[in-house]
Structures are given as C-alpha cells and as structure tokens.
Design an enzyme around this catalytic site. Structure first.
Site, mmCIF file in Angstrom:
data_model
loop_
_atom_site.group_PDB
_atom_site.id
_atom_site.type_symbol
_atom_site.label_atom_id
_atom_site.label_comp_id
_atom_site.label_asym_id
_atom_site.label_seq_id
_atom_site.Cartn_x
_atom_site.Cartn_y
_atom_site.Cartn_z
ATOM 1 N N LYS A 8 3.931 4.386 7.326
ATOM 2 C CA LYS A 8 4.463 4.840 8.604
ATOM 3 C C LYS A 8 5.988 4.945 8.513
ATOM 4 O O LYS A 8 6.603 4.337 7.627
ATOM 5 C CB LYS A 8 4.035 3.906 9.732
ATOM 6 C CG LYS A 8 4.349 2.446 9.456
ATOM 7 C CD LYS A 8 3.717 1.528 10.493
ATOM 8 C CE LYS A 8 2.263 1.283 10.267
ATOM 9 N NZ LYS A 8 1.974 0.412 9.115
ATOM 10 N N ASP A 101 0.790 -0.644 3.627
ATOM 11 C CA ASP A 101 0.435 -2.032 3.907
ATOM 12 C C ASP A 101 -0.380 -2.605 2.753
ATOM 13 O O ASP A 101 -1.218 -1.918 2.149
ATOM 14 C CB ASP A 101 -0.380 -2.138 5.196
ATOM 15 C CG ASP A 101 0.496 -2.015 6.437
ATOM 16 O OD1 ASP A 101 1.733 -1.994 6.287
ATOM 17 O OD2 ASP A 101 -0.056 -1.942 7.545
ATOM 18 N N ASP A 103 -3.059 -4.092 1.778
ATOM 19 C CA ASP A 103 -4.455 -4.464 2.006
ATOM 20 C C ASP A 103 -5.343 -3.289 1.614
ATOM 21 O O ASP A 103 -4.871 -2.255 1.142
ATOM 22 C CB ASP A 103 -4.686 -4.890 3.462
ATOM 23 C CG ASP A 103 -4.330 -3.799 4.471
ATOM 24 O OD1 ASP A 103 -4.128 -2.640 4.062
ATOM 25 O OD2 ASP A 103 -4.256 -4.117 5.671
ATOM 26 N N TYR A 319 3.616 -10.151 7.497
ATOM 27 C CA TYR A 319 2.505 -9.213 7.694
ATOM 28 C C TYR A 319 1.407 -9.868 8.530
ATOM 29 O O TYR A 319 0.925 -10.954 8.205
ATOM 30 C CB TYR A 319 1.959 -8.787 6.326
ATOM 31 C CG TYR A 319 0.835 -7.796 6.387
ATOM 32 C CD1 TYR A 319 1.075 -6.475 6.731
ATOM 33 C CD2 TYR A 319 -0.471 -8.179 6.107
ATOM 34 C CE1 TYR A 319 0.043 -5.553 6.790
ATOM 35 C CE2 TYR A 319 -1.509 -7.262 6.159
ATOM 36 C CZ TYR A 319 -1.252 -5.955 6.497
ATOM 37 O OH TYR A 319 -2.274 -5.046 6.558
ATOM 38 N N ARG A 321 -1.835 -8.713 9.541
ATOM 39 C CA ARG A 321 -3.278 -8.457 9.384
ATOM 40 C C ARG A 321 -3.837 -9.256 8.207
ATOM 41 O O ARG A 321 -4.424 -8.703 7.276
ATOM 42 C CB ARG A 321 -3.524 -6.965 9.207
ATOM 43 C CG ARG A 321 -3.017 -6.150 10.391
ATOM 44 C CD ARG A 321 -3.233 -4.663 10.182
ATOM 45 N NE ARG A 321 -2.634 -3.894 11.259
ATOM 46 C CZ ARG A 321 -3.221 -2.857 11.867
ATOM 47 N NH1 ARG A 321 -4.426 -2.493 11.522
ATOM 48 N NH2 ARG A 321 -2.602 -2.208 12.825
#
Length: 665
Positions: A8, A101, A103, A319, A321
C-alpha cells in the site's frame, strides 16, 4: 534497477524515506538505482466463472461443478492504472524486493503480480514487523532470499483457489435450489464463513433449548475469635447433588440451615500457601480484539482498523495481524529505549518509573514460540494527542501488556479452610495480596485471565486449625443453572481461533491441534462483517445472534462444509503447504474432490428457506421471484427457463407489463 514492491502507499512512503527514494512520480517513488511502488492490497483477483466459459454467466445446477484446470486472474477495475505502473517497472527491474506485509496474504499480493506480469528476475524479501525507521533499517540489513518465503505464496494461492471453488459452486447450487422455492437473493456459502456461522447457530440453539435446573446454596455467617467470615455448605450426600456437586433438594438445604443455626463448629482444615502470578503475555490480534470487545464493546473489524492505523499511520506499534503473543529474546535489548519512550510520552505513567526493571526477563521472551511475527508492542515515540479516544484505548491495552513484562510477579497468600459443623462441611477461601506487582497496571482484572471470584476474594480473619466458631446466621439461596452466553464479537473471535474445542468427532479432534482455527488473524473480523452484511447474523446490543435465514442455511448444508473442525483441518493443510510439507497440487486435488461430492449432495437434497411474500406462477403454480427487466420490475417463475410464466409488478412507479422476457437468476 531494484524495485521495492509494497502492499500500500503508506508502507511505500515509509520504506522510501529510509532508503532515500524521495523523488515522486506517478505511482512510485524514485531513488538512486531503486524505485518503490505499491498496490492497493490485491491488484488482481480470481476471474469469475464466465471468464472460463460465457455460458457460466447463467446460474444452473447442470453447469456444476466448475473446476478450472488452468486458473485465470484478472486486474481489478479499481487498480488498473496502478497495475500499469507496476507492470512497466517490473519490465525494467533487475531485482524485485517483496516488501508487502510479512504474512501469507502479503506474500500472495506481491507474487501474483510477478507471475501475472511474467517477471523472471531476482526476487528477495524484506520482512518487516514494524514501520518505524529503526525497524525498517534492521530489516534492510537482513533481507531474505526470495525462495525462503515462496511457500507462503503457494499457501496463499491454495487459500484463494479453495475459497473460489467452494464459494462459486456451493453458493450457486444452494441459491438455485432456494430460488426454486421463491426465496429472494443469494445464499452465499464459504469455506470459512459458513463454519463461523455454524458456531453462532449452535450457540443460539443451545441457549433456546436450555432448561434451567434449580439448586440451592447454604451460606453460613460464622463468628470466630478473630472476626466473622462466610463459608458455603459442601453437600456430602450424593443423592441430593447434581453432577457439579450442587444441592438439588430445597428441603435438605432448609433443614440443614434450621438445624445448624446457632451451633458451634470447628476449623477442621486450614492451609495457607503463597501464590505467584506471572504477567499476561503481550497481545496478538485475537486477544486484542477480545479484550477491546470486553472492556469497550468494540467490534472485531473496528479493532483491526484501529490496530492497523496505529501501525501504519501513527508508527506507534508493531505489525498487528499476528497470532503470536511472545517476543524474540534479541528484542530485550530494545526494552530500555521503548520503556523510556513510553514514560516520556505520557505523564500518567510516571508512578511506574521507579518500579520498572528493563533487565527483567519474563516468559514473553522466548525464541521457540515465535511464528512469522512476534506479539504487538509499542515501537516509537509519537504525539498521543493525535489519537482518537478509541485509538487511545486500544493503544493503552497494547502498552500496558508490554510494560507488565518489567514489573514483578503478583504475589498473594491463598487460604483454604473447612469448618466441620454438625457433621456437615462448610468451605471458604480468602487471599491476602503481598506484592501487587504487574497488577497495578490492571486494577480491575488481569486482562481477562484467571478466575473472577478468586480475584475478588477478600482476606479471612486470623484463624487456626481446631479453633471453634459459631454459626450466627445461615442463608438459603435459591438459584438456577444458566445457559451459555450469546457470542459477542470478542468471544466469537476466540471461538473461531480455537475451533478444535467445538469438535465432537474424536477422530477429527485427534487430528487437530488444540489451536486449530477458522480463518486467520487477518481475516476473522472480515468474516464476521460478511455474515452481518448477508443477513445471516445480526447484532443485539453487544451480542451476535443468528437469523432464521442463517439457521436454515446451516440446516440445509452438509456437515462437511459447516463443521468448524473440517475448516480448521483445511487451515492446518494450508500451514503444511506454507511449511513445504504438502504440495499445492495435492491440496487442490483434495479440494476439487470435496467440491464434486458437495455439489452431488446438493443435487440430491432439498432446501427449506424462509419464504417471503411471493406470488404463484399462473402457468405451473410454482413460487415466483421478483426480477428486474428492461422496463422495470416484474414477477417471473422460479422454474425459468423451464417455465416462462410472469406477472405484472403492481408496485408504484414500476409499470412493468405482464409480457416480459424473463431474466436469468
């Protein structure tokens, strides 16, 4: 040219600032020999069935199952312009640094772009746990080879394709079956959302079918030399007890109270022991959502959005999540800096200044417990005044759990005693705090951990074994067993995370990890929102309850798609793909075989759904569905195209005639 591919724009700006890519261009930031570009989450999405075969645009049972042999992706309409920027930059790249990210989903967002654009150059991975400058520099110094995280992409593909197979096939199958009965709208079925719905439906039915059972407690007010205290009767006669040891005979309870009042008893057993409670671990996303729901009534998606803003916009936390509540031992070196920053940023924390010991190594520092990410912690100084009230509340939960690691254990003396009175046993317990320790950060509760009654227990007077005491007064309390509580967003998140606990099949339970869950930290809030939007569940104050549509959909579907344990098992399989223990091809083969069986089951089943006010077809007497045609709304036979019966819609302003070309579902 080195291309950093971010998830993003905000993430791209943070990385660009650190690497010196300050020259702004349309869709990217440029530096010496490098550019930083971004997506808006996924720029690509799975192609719909009609992209494989135009005939599949019409929903019918005959066309199912839809099982692509070669998978197609398409560019999202909202991301076409940025996709063009990314594709052009990839064509010029000599190295791509995946900086999405850290993950499974982040890996997929980047890698699907590389595959779609045909990039075949060098790939490396920037693995970021926080977006403050210090964390970015640390990650840049330890860039990983691309192949180290490539299996995460395979797991992401497996998740995306499995969701598509189940969603497209079963949503079409059960929607068509229901529409034949006149049901309006789409009945969405999902590999993850449907088992989550099952949890709510089962809980609601357990509550609705619950039959309260009466029981009685006898509480004695006892007088000893050192003061008065209360003790509860503990029945010994099995014939008047239920399975939980509660008295189920009112006559026995009242008879006992009458017989014992005013009598002398003796302390038959007295034991005091020192107890220590370690600080609660730092938070992962699920525990943060649960605690924010319990304390403030926040929704799961709201907490995720706030946590993401604290991470991205404010650079205040790591982070969010994450499914891990531990911290790497190497980060203990940063504790002094972070704690100092926290103390300077908020005067309300000044009473802690002399109590915090940043050399203390609590159980949270454990390398063996670290997964893809560590727990959520504060990371950098920022202006607290810029936070909204909700952001401040969530941030405060995160920082309190971090600061608790540097305070002593909570210590108390727990006393348990038994009073023998007229041949009956009365028991009591009490506690005396010796070291407040980390609990000074949590004055009302221990972050939801421990037993509430035990936390609220008061000290007992000074007593000794063998001491006599008098029963001054006895009270008989009439009580009833209570049903389980309806789910809140916080407790549903907890249930989804630990879905294995709801599995009754012993063989399936044996194959599941205790922590096997429905969805991931990143997706559970979205699953709840989806169920709400589709009308399968609704909010009642803080509770979540299922609707008749949600209940009857669960009844219509086979257990294999509603069972939380099966979904948890599929998530375990995706973990195996990510770890290289299972191939993507084998995983998808299992999914395709399952979907074929589920579609066949749908063909052979009947669906009973809540019936809206509908009309009857003048040609075949089947229910009719309200549809939108070229000239407005009209009623068409639910058996279209076998029957083409139709009626005028008499709603004001619609003006549809009785002769219309019927629309397909």
């Amino acid at each position: 040219m080195r291309v950093f591919l971010c998830e993003k724009p905000s993430q791209a700006r943070d990385i660009a600032r650190v690497i010196g890519a300050g020259q702004r261009s349309e869709g990217f930031l440029k530096g010496e020999g490098c550019v930083v570009t971004w997506g808006f989450g996924h720029l690509l999405e799975q192609a719909p069935p009609e992209q494989y075969d135009p005939a599949l645009k019409r929903w019918s049972m005959e066309a199912l199952p839809i099982l692509p042999s070669t998978w197609k992706m398409e560019i999202k309409k909202s991301g076409r312009k940025q996709f063009g920027v990314v594709k052009k930059l990839l064509g010029q790249a000599t190295e791509v640094v995946v900086a999405t990210d850290a993950d499974r989903e982040g890996e997929t967002i980047a890698r699907e772009l590389l595959d779609y654009c045909g990039y075949r150059g060098r790939v490396t991975r920037l693995w970021l746990s926080a977006l403050d400058d210090a964390s970015i520099r640390k990650a840049l110094a330890g860039i990983r080879p691309g192949e180290a995280t490539y299996p995460l992409y395979l797991a992401g593909l497996g998740r995306s394709r499995a969701d598509w197979l189940v969603g497209m096939n079963l949503t079409r199958a059960y929607t068509v079956l229901a529409q034949r009965q006149g049901h309006q709208g789409v009945l969405s079925v999902g590999r993850v959302q449907t088992p989550a719905l099952r949890l709510v439906v089962d809980r609601d039915r357990e509550i609705a079918n619950f039959v309260p059972q009466p029981f009685w407690e006898v509480v004695a007010q006892l007088q000893a030399a050192g003061g008065t205290f209360q003790a509860k009767w503990q029945p010994r006669d099995a014939s008047i007890q239920d399975a939980a040891g509660r008295c189920i005979s009112e006559e026995a309870a009242r008879s006992l109270a009458q017989r014992v009042t005013g009598q002398q008893g003796r302390v038959g057993h007295l034991e005091t022991s020192r107890k220590k409670e370690a600080a609660p671990l730092v938070m992962d996303l699920s525990s943060l959502q649960q605690e924010a729901s319990r304390r403030f009534g926040y929704g799961a998606q709201q907490v995720l959005d706030i946590a993401q803003a604290l991470y991205e916009a404010h650079k205040a936390t790591s982070y969010p999540r994450t499914d891990c509540r531990y911290l790497p031992e190497s980060q203990l070196e940063e504790a002094e800096r972070i704690v100092t920053m926290l103390l300077h940023s908020d005067e309300a924390l000044s009473p802690l200044r002399q109590r915090l010991d940043t050399t203390r190594k609590s159980r949270v520092w454990n390398d063996s417990k670290i997964t893809a990410h560590h727990g959520i912690i504060p990371t950098a100084a920022f202006d607290l005044a810029k936070l909204s009230d909700a952001e401040r509340n969530v941030y405060d939960l995160i920082r309190r759990h971090y600061l608790a690691q540097f305070l002593p254990a909570h210590e108390y003396d727990r006393t348990e005693l038994r009073v023998d009175l007229e041949g009956e046993a009365f028991v009591a317990s009490g506690r005396q705090v010796r070291v407040e320790g980390w609990r000074m950060l949590f004055p009302r509760a221990a972050a939801g951990e421990g037993d509430e009654e035990e936390r609220e227990a008061s000290p007992l007077p000074a007593l000794s074994e063998g001491e006599s005491c008098q029963a001054r007064q006895l009270e008989v309390l009439a009580k009833q067993t209570t049903p389980p509580k309806a789910f809140t967003e916080g407790t549903l998140i907890a249930a989804m995370k630990h879905a294995a606990r709801f599995v009754t099949d012993e063989r399936l339970k044996a194959r599941l990890k205790e922590t096997a869950g429905i969805g991931t930290e990143a997706t559970r809030a979205g699953i709840i929102e989806t169920l709400l939007k589709r009308g399968f569940i609704k909010r009642q104050k803080r509770a979540l309850v299922s609707t008749p549509t949600g209940q009857q959909l669960i009844d219509a579907l086979p257990t294999v798609i509603t069972n939380p344990g099966m979904t948890a098992l599929w998530e375990q399989a995706l973990d195996d793909v990510a770890a290289g223990r299972l191939s993507l091809q084998e995983f998808m083969g299992r999914q395709a075989g399952m979907v074929e069986k589920l579609v066949q089951h749908a063909r052979e089943s009947t669906v009973t759904m809540p019936q809206p006010k509908s009309k009857t077809c003048p040609e075949c007497q089947a229910p009719m569905r309200k549809r939108q045609g070229q000239y407005g709304a009209f009623w068409g036979c639910s058996r279209y195209p076998e029957c083409r019966g139709m009626l005028r819609d008499k709603a004001p302003g619609k003006g549809a005639g009785s002769r219309r070309k019927a629309a397909s579902p």
